[in-house]
Design a protein around this motif. Structure first.
Motif, short mmCIF file in Angstrom:
data_model
loop_
_atom_site.label_atom_id
_atom_site.label_comp_id
_atom_site.label_asym_id
_atom_site.label_seq_id
_atom_site.Cartn_x
_atom_site.Cartn_y
_atom_site.Cartn_z
N UNK A 66 78.06 78.51 173.67
CA UNK A 66 77.95 77.06 173.48
C UNK A 66 77.55 76.78 172.04
N UNK A 67 77.66 75.53 171.62
CA UNK A 67 77.25 75.10 170.29
C UNK A 67 76.15 74.06 170.41
N UNK A 68 75.54 73.72 169.28
CA UNK A 68 74.43 72.76 169.29
C UNK A 68 74.92 71.36 168.92
N UNK A 69 74.13 70.34 169.30
CA UNK A 69 74.48 68.95 169.01
C UNK A 69 73.82 68.51 167.70
N UNK A 70 74.14 67.30 167.29
CA UNK A 70 73.62 66.75 166.03
C UNK A 70 72.22 66.19 166.22
N UNK A 71 71.33 66.51 165.29
CA UNK A 71 69.97 65.96 165.25
C UNK A 71 69.91 64.87 164.18
N UNK A 72 69.34 63.73 164.53
CA UNK A 72 69.23 62.61 163.59
C UNK A 72 67.77 62.20 163.46
N UNK A 73 67.30 62.12 162.20
CA UNK A 73 65.95 61.64 161.92
C UNK A 73 66.08 60.21 161.40
N UNK A 74 65.50 59.26 162.14
CA UNK A 74 65.64 57.83 161.81
C UNK A 74 64.43 57.31 161.04
N UNK A 75 64.64 56.14 160.41
CA UNK A 75 63.60 55.42 159.67
C UNK A 75 63.06 56.22 158.50
N UNK A 76 63.95 56.79 157.72
CA UNK A 76 63.53 57.59 156.57
C UNK A 76 62.86 56.71 155.51
N UNK A 77 63.41 55.51 155.26
CA UNK A 77 62.88 54.65 154.19
C UNK A 77 61.67 53.87 154.66
N UNK A 78 61.79 53.21 155.83
CA UNK A 78 60.69 52.37 156.30
C UNK A 78 60.58 52.51 157.81
N UNK A 79 59.34 52.42 158.32
CA UNK A 79 59.11 52.54 159.75
C UNK A 79 58.66 53.94 160.13
N UNK A 80 58.38 54.11 161.40
CA UNK A 80 57.91 55.40 161.91
C UNK A 80 59.09 56.32 162.16
N UNK A 81 58.99 57.55 161.64
CA UNK A 81 60.05 58.53 161.84
C UNK A 81 60.19 58.87 163.32
N UNK A 82 61.45 59.00 163.77
CA UNK A 82 61.68 59.48 165.14
C UNK A 82 62.99 60.24 165.20
N UNK A 83 63.05 61.15 166.19
CA UNK A 83 64.14 62.11 166.30
C UNK A 83 65.05 61.74 167.47
#
Length: 676
Positions: free
Chosen positions: A429-446
């Motif tokens: 199997x292969x892995x899915x895409x990970x996205x880190x949100x709110x890089x510029x402003x706000x609380x980071x979340x995955x």
């Protein structure tokens, strides 16, 4: 007839079951069958025991008609080939079934309409709201949907009472027309009086229900308008906050630029995190030097070893006799690897070329794991784990990443292999895409999103997993994962459901059917009838105080502990990582720059050697060939892994060639490069 059991009345929408007589043919007549009403579907079986394996027929009530013949008989038909002629043991039992069927049909029709219109609830152009506010709004939407469903149930009951009340009055009027005398006449008059009282009470309740429905519908519109106003206000506040953040960053850059111009020579080598962010937008982050301020104190090799957090799933899979059930555990293992990432917003250290990491848990858990950084451009890590409990896991992962300003996308490339010794089943199997949100402003979340196909190359079995991306407007739970396990012929055997941060369950499929056209691209959606779900996997709780320790799991907290006898290239010995863990940030950044420059120097030396070797193997006339004058290449060879073509996928990969654990036993590491 006396053997038939009257079903126990249940709330609308819940399972309703009991014995009913079904017309079979002119020879056998009516035969007793066990009927089950659940989720808008009416199914029947010859016996209760058959519910576990054989369904004799199913009608979707959303498209069915329900008619009444006489005191005990009723008919259910879908207008096509399916028609059930049924007979209850008594009129009261028949009426209970009719009421339950009417309520279930109304709910099924309502749910189908909601499913068809689910994409039109909110404008697609509305801005995305951050995750924190999304959960609150989801609760409000859920409450509104629940109230709306209950109001619809009440409306259906209202209509049924009115319908049956009118029928009762007609019957009583007919009896009254017979002009019976004596005891029969007295009884009829008594029943008529009671029916009149019932009608008066029912009419009062119906009027109250209508008033309540009108009031509820009016307030529902007000609530929706108020919710939309709150949403719009939140969007405006976020836009304003983002503009303020940009202005603040601009002023901060100007201030730091002026301060840097007047700084002493000792400070001229330092740079801020914001000049970094500007230069990183749209680029591959693995090629950009990053300060340790963005990191967590473990390397990517150690992070890769965390895939074994739930190794016991592979232990259970190795014991399975059935390959389809084994597939369920392998799929759950593939999902469990993401549970460690839910709060982990720190970036692991990029491994140096030749860096290794061992995870020896043979005594406690029966497995050994080795990772090696086998390539620098592109960065690639090879991983090999073997267990005494009958399985081997190997993978080579290359991470591609793009910074888009507001979010960071991390795309793992490469294939994961799991092989079981006893059955010789080979999964990939292969892995899915990970996205880190709110890089510029706000609380980071995955967030994790995408699809995974787990394939058993030995049997042809397959499991298709879907990681639903987070959506503020979605009615589903956050971080949802669904999957279907199918054999080589495409027949579904198990349904998987859960979330990648909490748990996964699996249910055995008893029957599948095509539903309405509400799937993607107009395709019909498959509906599965399953047995009760069983738990496959559940995430271990985080240690106390995890929020102050990078949200590390119990396993992650042990990964950087110093151990005797490990290779000199092991990540535990990496000095910049150790300094960062101790909180010595400036020293860690300086040490990181030294190690990166040492790595670049070693690469230039290898390129010179490669160019020299190429020149010595050709004569002077052959140098006119343009292909022989191309730039020198890196002739680096991994120490514990060898490059070859994967016989299963055809990919060029690195596979463990052995020797590491033997070298550790001897304590002979003379072949290891000096990378630290």
């Amino acid at each position: 007839m006396s053997e038939a059991k009257t079903p126990t009345p249940t709330p609308p929408g819940d399972t309703y079951k009991g014995w009913v007589f079904k017309w079979t043919n002119y020879i056998k007549g009516y035969q007793r069958r066990w009927f089950v009403l659940s989720n808008g579907l009416l199914s029947y079986y010859r016996t209760q025991a058959e519910m576990g394996h054989t369904c004799r027929g199913t009608i979707n009530l959303a498209t069915a008609t329900i008619t009444v013949d006489d005191a005990c008989n009723f008919v259910i038909s879908n207008g096509g080939t399916q028609t059930y002629h049924l007979k209850a043991s008594c009129e009261v039992e028949r009426q209970r079934w009719i009421t339950a069927l009417e309520l279930a049909k109304a709910k099924a029709v309502r749910m189908q309409a909601e499913s068809d219109d689910s994409g039109d609830d909110f404008p697609s152009s509305s801005p995305r709201i951050t995750q924190g506010g999304g959960s609150q709004n989801s609760e409000v939407q859920s409450a509104l949907r629940t109230l709306s469903n209950k109001v619809e149930d009440l409306s259906t009951c209202n209509d049924l009472i009115s319908k049956h009340g009118s029928a009762l009055q007609r019957s009583l009027a007919e009896l009254d027309g017979l002009r019976l005398t004596g005891e029969a006449g007295d009884k009829i008059r008594q029943v008529t009086e009671r029916a009149t009282l019932f009608r008066i009470t029912s009419n009062a309740m119906i009027n109250s229900c209508r008033d309540f429905l009108t009031l509820a519908q009016t307030h529902s519109k007000r609530w929706q308008k108020a919710l939309q106003a709150e949403r719009d206000q939140r969007v405006r506040l976020e836009e304003t906050l983002e503009q303020l953040a940009k202005q603040h960053n601009h002023l901060e850059r100007a201030f730091r630029g002026a301060a840097q111009a007047n700084a002493s020579p000792d400070n001229k080598g330092k740079f801020t995190d914001l000049y970094i962010m500007k230069n990183c937008i749209g680029k591959e982050l693995s090629k950009i030097p990053m300060p340790v301020n963005f990191n967590e104190p473990i390397s990517m090799l150690q992070r890769l070893s965390e895939d074994l957090e739930y190794h016991e799933l592979l232990d259970k899979a190795a014991k399975c006799q059935n390959s389809l059930e084994q597939m369920c555990y392998v799929a759950a293992f593939a999902v469990s690897a993401y549970s460690t990432t839910v709060y982990r917003t720190g970036k692991p250290f990029n491994p140096l070329l030749g860096e290794t990491y061992e995870l020896d848990r043979k005594r406690e858990s029966g497995y050994r794991s080795l990772c090696e950084q086998v390539s620098h451009h592109p960065p690639a890590a090879a991983h090999h784990a073997i267990s005494d409990r009958g399985w081997t896991l190997r993978q080579e992962i290359t991470v591609a990443s793009k910074f888009r300003g507001k979010y960071l996308s991390i795309m793992p490339l490469g294939t994961i292999h799991a092989v079981f010794e006893k059955s010789n089943n080979h999964y990939t199997w292969k892995k899915v895409t990970t996205t880190v949100h709110n890089i510029i402003v706000g609380k980071l979340w995955i967030d994790q999103s995408g699809e995974i196909d787990v394939v058993n190359h030995t049997t042809g079995d397959r499991c298709h997993l879907k990681f639903a991306p987070y959506s503020y407007f979605s009615r589903d739970v956050a971080r949802k994962v669904t999957g279907v396990v199918m054999d080589k012929d495409g027949k579904a055997h198990y349904v998987l459901s859960g979330t990648w941060d909490e748990k996964m369950e699996f249910s055995k499929v008893m029957q599948s059917s095509r539903g309405g056209e509400n799937g993607t691209e107009g395709k019909q959606k498959t509906v599965y009838q399953t047995l009760k779900a069983r738990e496959l996997w559940r995430r271990n709780p985080l240690p106390d105080g995890a929020e102050t320790m990078y949200y590390f799991t119990a396993l992650a907290l042990t990964l950087n502990e110093l151990e005797d006898g490990v290779a000199p290239t092991d990540s535990r010995r990496r000095p910049d990582q150790r300094l960062m863990e101790e909180g010595r940030w400036d020293e860690a950044n300086a040490e990181k720059q030294r190690l990166e420059e040492k790595q670049r120097s070693a690469r230039r030396e290898r390129e010179r050697e490669a160019a020299s070797q190429r020149t010595s193997t050709v004569d002077e006339d052959s140098l006119t060939d343009p292909s022989l004058k191309s730039a020198p290449h890196d002739n680096y060879l991994a120490l514990w892994f060898e490059r070859c073509e994967d016989p299963i996928t055809g990919e060029e990969i690195h596979i463990y060639k052995g020797g590491y654990w033997e070298a550790k036993e001897r304590g002979s590491w003379e072949n290891c490069p000096n990378i630290f």
